[in-house]
Design an enzyme around this catalytic site. Structure first.
Site, PDB file in Angstrom:
ATOM      1  N   ASN A 329     -21.272  -7.201  37.249  1.00 17.14           N
ATOM      2  CA  ASN A 329     -21.256  -6.070  38.181  1.00 17.14           C
ATOM      3  C   ASN A 329     -22.354  -6.300  39.217  1.00 17.14           C
ATOM      4  O   ASN A 329     -23.239  -7.145  39.013  1.00 17.14           O
ATOM      5  CB  ASN A 329     -21.480  -4.748  37.441  1.00 17.14           C
ATOM      6  CG  ASN A 329     -20.884  -3.554  38.171  1.00 17.14           C
ATOM      7  OD1 ASN A 329     -20.673  -3.595  39.384  1.00 17.14           O
ATOM      8  ND2 ASN A 329     -20.633  -2.474  37.440  1.00 17.14           N
ATOM      9  N   MET A 484     -20.834  -0.196  41.287  1.00 17.84           N
ATOM     10  CA  MET A 484     -19.629   0.134  40.510  1.00 17.84           C
ATOM     11  C   MET A 484     -18.490  -0.834  40.834  1.00 17.84           C
ATOM     12  O   MET A 484     -17.394  -0.447  41.208  1.00 17.84           O
ATOM     13  CB  MET A 484     -19.220   1.591  40.719  1.00 17.84           C
ATOM     14  CG  MET A 484     -20.215   2.568  40.106  1.00 17.84           C
ATOM     15  SD  MET A 484     -19.714   4.288  40.076  1.00 17.84           S
ATOM     16  CE  MET A 484     -19.934   4.743  41.791  1.00 17.84           C
ATOM     17  N   HIS A 485     -18.804  -2.137  40.656  1.00 10.80           N
ATOM     18  CA  HIS A 485     -17.842  -3.208  40.881  1.00 10.80           C
ATOM     19  C   HIS A 485     -17.651  -4.022  39.600  1.00 10.80           C
ATOM     20  O   HIS A 485     -17.868  -5.235  39.592  1.00 10.80           O
ATOM     21  CB  HIS A 485     -18.331  -4.139  41.999  1.00 10.80           C
ATOM     22  CG  HIS A 485     -18.454  -3.489  43.331  1.00 10.80           C
ATOM     23  ND1 HIS A 485     -19.254  -4.005  44.343  1.00 10.80           N
ATOM     24  CD2 HIS A 485     -17.864  -2.389  43.840  1.00 10.80           C
ATOM     25  CE1 HIS A 485     -19.153  -3.234  45.408  1.00 10.80           C
ATOM     26  NE2 HIS A 485     -18.326  -2.244  45.134  1.00 10.80           N
ATOM     27  N   PRO A 486     -17.246  -3.425  38.487  1.00 11.61           N
ATOM     28  CA  PRO A 486     -17.155  -4.177  37.232  1.00 11.61           C
ATOM     29  C   PRO A 486     -16.051  -5.233  37.261  1.00 11.61           C
ATOM     30  O   PRO A 486     -14.945  -4.989  37.742  1.00 11.61           O
ATOM     31  CB  PRO A 486     -16.862  -3.092  36.191  1.00 11.61           C
ATOM     32  CG  PRO A 486     -16.220  -1.985  36.966  1.00 11.61           C
ATOM     33  CD  PRO A 486     -16.868  -2.012  38.305  1.00 11.61           C
TER      34      PRO A 486
END
Length: 553
Positions: A329, A484-486
Site C-alpha cells: 500500500n 488507501m491503495h491496497p
C-alpha cells in the site's frame, strides 16, 4: 459529454437493491431460490474490477454469469447516494457511511487506522477521488516479468485505450475514443494550482503534459479523472448499467460470500449468507474480485494460503500458497499550508494537479497531490472557513510488500488482522521524509508565498523539525496516514515461485476453477494510484478467462 454510459436513465427495481434501466430491463427473474441455481461463472464482488469482469464475460450469451455484491446493488443516478455521484468531494469515505465499509488496521506499531473501501456496485470506484492515472511503463516491465508477455506495456496499451473515452486527447495514439470510462483533466486555473506550477518549474521539475502518456516525463501536470461535470463515473455506471438487460447476467446485492467451496482441488461453488440464511451456489468457475484485503480473507477462509498459518487457526488446507495476504500500500502524510486570503472553491473537483517524481529516493517514487479543499471539507458537508489550511497529500510509491492480512479462524464472522508495516523500511522512511521536504520547498517559493502568492507558508511543521531527520521522522509517524491503495495480496508469478499465488491471467495455482481479478494480483504496487489499473485488470483477466472457458480443451 461523449460517453456510452446510460447511467442517467430512470431505473426500476429487479430485486432487493438491484436496479436496471427500463429500456434494457431483463425478463422478470425469480427472487426466491435463485441462489441455489448453478451458474457458469460466479463473480464475487461488484467493485471496480468485478463489474468489468461480469460485463465482459456475459457478452457471450451462452455463458451464465452471476455477480454477487455484499453492499447495495444500485447504480443509476436516481438511486445511488448523492455522495457517490459527487466527484467534488469524497464524503462517502467518512466512517459509517452507507456507501463504504471500514476495516481496522495498524499502519505502523502504535498507529491504528481504518481502511475505507467502497460498498455497493462499483466498489471503491464509487467513492474514491476519481483519480484515474495509469501505471508507468516500469510497472508493466516488472509485472510482465512475473505474469508473462500479456502484461507488457505494448500489449496492454490497446486495452487501456479501449476502456476509456479520453475527452482531452481523443485523437492520440495513446488514448481511447468512445470507451466505457470518460476521462477528463481539470483546468489548471486555480491560483494555488498556478503557484504549484510556478514553484515546480523553479525547482527544475518537468512539466508533464499528459500523465497517461507513456512517453511523458514525470513531473507537474493535470491529473486525469474519471469524472465529468462533477459526476463520479464508476464502473457500475459505465460498464454494468448498459449490460443489465442481458438475460444471462444476474446481479445480486446484500449477499455475503462466506467462502469458496473446494473439493479435491476443484471449485464447486460458493457458500453464501442471504437474508440471514446460509445458501450454496454451485458454479463452474469462481472469480474473486473483492479487493486486495477481502480477497485475501476469502482465500484463506477457503483453505488457500500459508499452510502453517491455516493449520494453526483450524482451517483445512486446500492449497499451500504462503503469498496470500502479503500486502502492499502507499503511505501518505499531509503537509498543510495556510492561504494568505480567500481562494476560489472549486465546484466540481477537489484536486486538479500533482507533482510526480519517479526514482525520488532509490527506487521509490513520490507524489505531491494538491487538494483545493481543507481535509475536513472533503469528507463532510461543512463549508471551508477562512482560517482553514489547505493540504498537500504526500505519498511514497515504492514496490515493497511490507503488510499482511491474516484471518484468525474459519468463522466467516471472525476477525482478520491487517497490518501495513509502514516505516519498517529505512528507504521508505527516507522517501517520506524527503517528500515532506519537497512539499515544503514548493510552498516556500516566492510564486507561492511571496507578495502576490496565495500562501503564507507551511503550518504545523517548525523549521527545527524539518531540518532534523530524527525529529522529522517522529513528525511523520505522528501524522502517518494511507492513500488507501491496497494491492498484491495474491500476487501473480510462475507456479512454485516464492510468494506467487496466481498466474498472469489470475488463475490460482493448484486450484481448478478459481480466478482472482483485482489489485490483489499485482506483484508490486504501481507507481501511481491503482484505480485505472484495477479496470485494466478486469479487462485483461476477463479476456483470458473467456478464452479458457470457451476452449474445447
Amino acid at each position: 459529454m461523449r460517453t456510452s454510459c446510460t447511467c442517467g436513465a430512470p431505473v426500476t427495481t429487479l430485486a432487493s437493491g438491484t436496479t436496471s434501466s427500463p429500456s434494457e430491463q431483463a425478463p422478470s427473474k425469480p427472487t426466491t431460490g435463485e441462489m441455489m441455481r448453478s451458474a457458469d461463472v460466479v463473480v464475487v464482488g461488484g467493485g471496480t474490477a468485478g463489474c468489468v469482469v461480469a460485463v465482459r464475460l456475459s457478452s457471450d450469451p451462452s455463458m451464465s454469469v452471476t455477480l454477487l455484491e455484499e453492499g447495495a446493488a444500485a447504480y443509476g443516478t436516481d438511486r445511488v447516494h448523492a455522495d457517490v455521484l459527487d466527484a467534488g468531494r469524497v464524503r462517502a469515505v467518512s466512517p459509517g457511511h452507507v456507501a463504504s465499509t471500514t476495516r481496522a488496521t495498524h499502519l505502523a506499531p502504535g498507529r491504528p487506522w481504518g481502511i475505507v473501501r467502497g460498498s455497493g456496485l462499483g466498489g471503491s470506484s464509487s467513492v474514491n477521488g476519481a483519480y484515474f492515472v495509469r501505471a508507468r511503463v516500469e510497472d508493466f516491465d516488472r509485472w510482465s516479468a512475473a505474469g508473462g508477455p500479456a502484461w507488457r506495456h505494448e500489449n496492454v496499451l490497446p486495452l487501456l485505450r479501449a476502456l476509456e473515452d479520453d475527452l482531452d486527447f481523443p485523437d492520440s495514439d495513446q488514448h481511447g475514443n468512445g470507451g466505457p470510462i470518460p476521462v477528463r483533466r481539470p483546468a489548471l486555473e486555480h491560483p494555488a494550482v498556478q503557484a504549484l506550477a510556478a514553484a515546480s518549474s523553479s525547482l527544475g521539475i518537468a512539466e508533464e503534459l499528459d500523465k497517461n502518456d507513456a512517453r511523458s516525463t514525470a513531473g507537474f501536470g493535470a491529473v486525469p479523472r474519471n469524472a465529468v461535470s462533477g459526476i463520479r463515473l464508476s464502473t457500475a455506471m459505465t460498464y454494468l448499467a448498459p449490460a443489465m438487460g442481458r438475460p444471462n447476467l444476474t446481479v445480486r446485492g446484500g449477499v455475503t460470500v462466506l467462502g469458496v467451496r473446494v473439493q479435491r482441488g476443484t471449485v464447486r461453488g460458493v457458500d453464501l449468507l442471504v437474508g440471514g440464511k446460509r445458501k450454496f451456489l454451485a458454479a463452474g468457475h469462481v472469480v474473486l474480485s473483492a479487493g486486495a484485503v477481502d480477497t485475501a480473507v476469502l482465500l484463506q477462509r477457503s483453505g488457500i494460503g500459508a499452510a502453517r498459518h491455516l493449520e494453526r487457526v483450524g482451517i483445512e488446507v486446500q492449497a499451500d500458497l504462503p503469498g496470500v495476504g502479503v500486502l502492499a500500500n502507499h503511505p501518505q502524510v499531509v503537509v498543510d499550508w495556510l492561504p494568505r486570503g480567500p481562494l476560489p472553491v472549486p465546484a466540481d473537483h477537489w484536486f486538479a494537479a500533482a507533482v510526480n517524481l519517479d526514482g525520488f529516493v532509490e527506487d521509490v517514487s513520490v507524489e505531491v497531490l494538491q487538494s483545493l479543499l481543507p481535509m475536513h471539507v472533503l469528507t463532510s458537508n461543512s463549508a471551508p472557513r477562512a482560517a482553514d489550511p489547505l493540504p498537500l497529500l504526500v505519498s511514497t510509491q515504492g514496490q515493497g510488500r511490507t503488510g499482511s492480512v491474516a484471518v484468525c479462524g474459519g468463522d466467516p464472522g471472525g476477525p482478520a488482522i491487517v497490518h501495513h508495516g509502514y516505516l519498517a523500511d529505512p528507504v521508505e522512511r527516507r522517501a517520506l521524509r524527503e517528500g515532506v521536504r519537497l512539499a515544503c520547498q514548493l510552498v516556500a517559493f516566492p510564486a507561492w508565498s511571496g507578495r502576490g502568492g496565495p500562501g503564507a507558508g507551511v503550518v504545523g511543521l517548525p523549521l527545527s523539525v524539518l531540518v532534523d531527520d530524527r525529529a522529522l521522522d517522529r513528525w511523520v509517524r505522528e501524522r502517518l496516514g494511507t492513500a488507501m491503495h491496497p494491492t498484491s495480496t495474491a500476487a501473480m508469478g510462475p507456479a512454485g515461485s516464492r510468494g506467487s499465488v496466481v498466474n498472469g491471467w489470475g488463475a490460482v495455482h493448484g486450484i481448478s476453477g478459481l480466478t482472482v481479478a483485482d489489485t490483489s494480483i499485482l506483484p508490486t504496487a504501481p507507481r501511481r494510484g491503482p484505480a485505472a489499473t484495477a479496470v485494466l485488470i478486469g479487462e485483461l483477466v476477463a479476456r483470458g478467462l473467456a478464452g479458457r472457458l470457451s476452449s474445447p480443451n
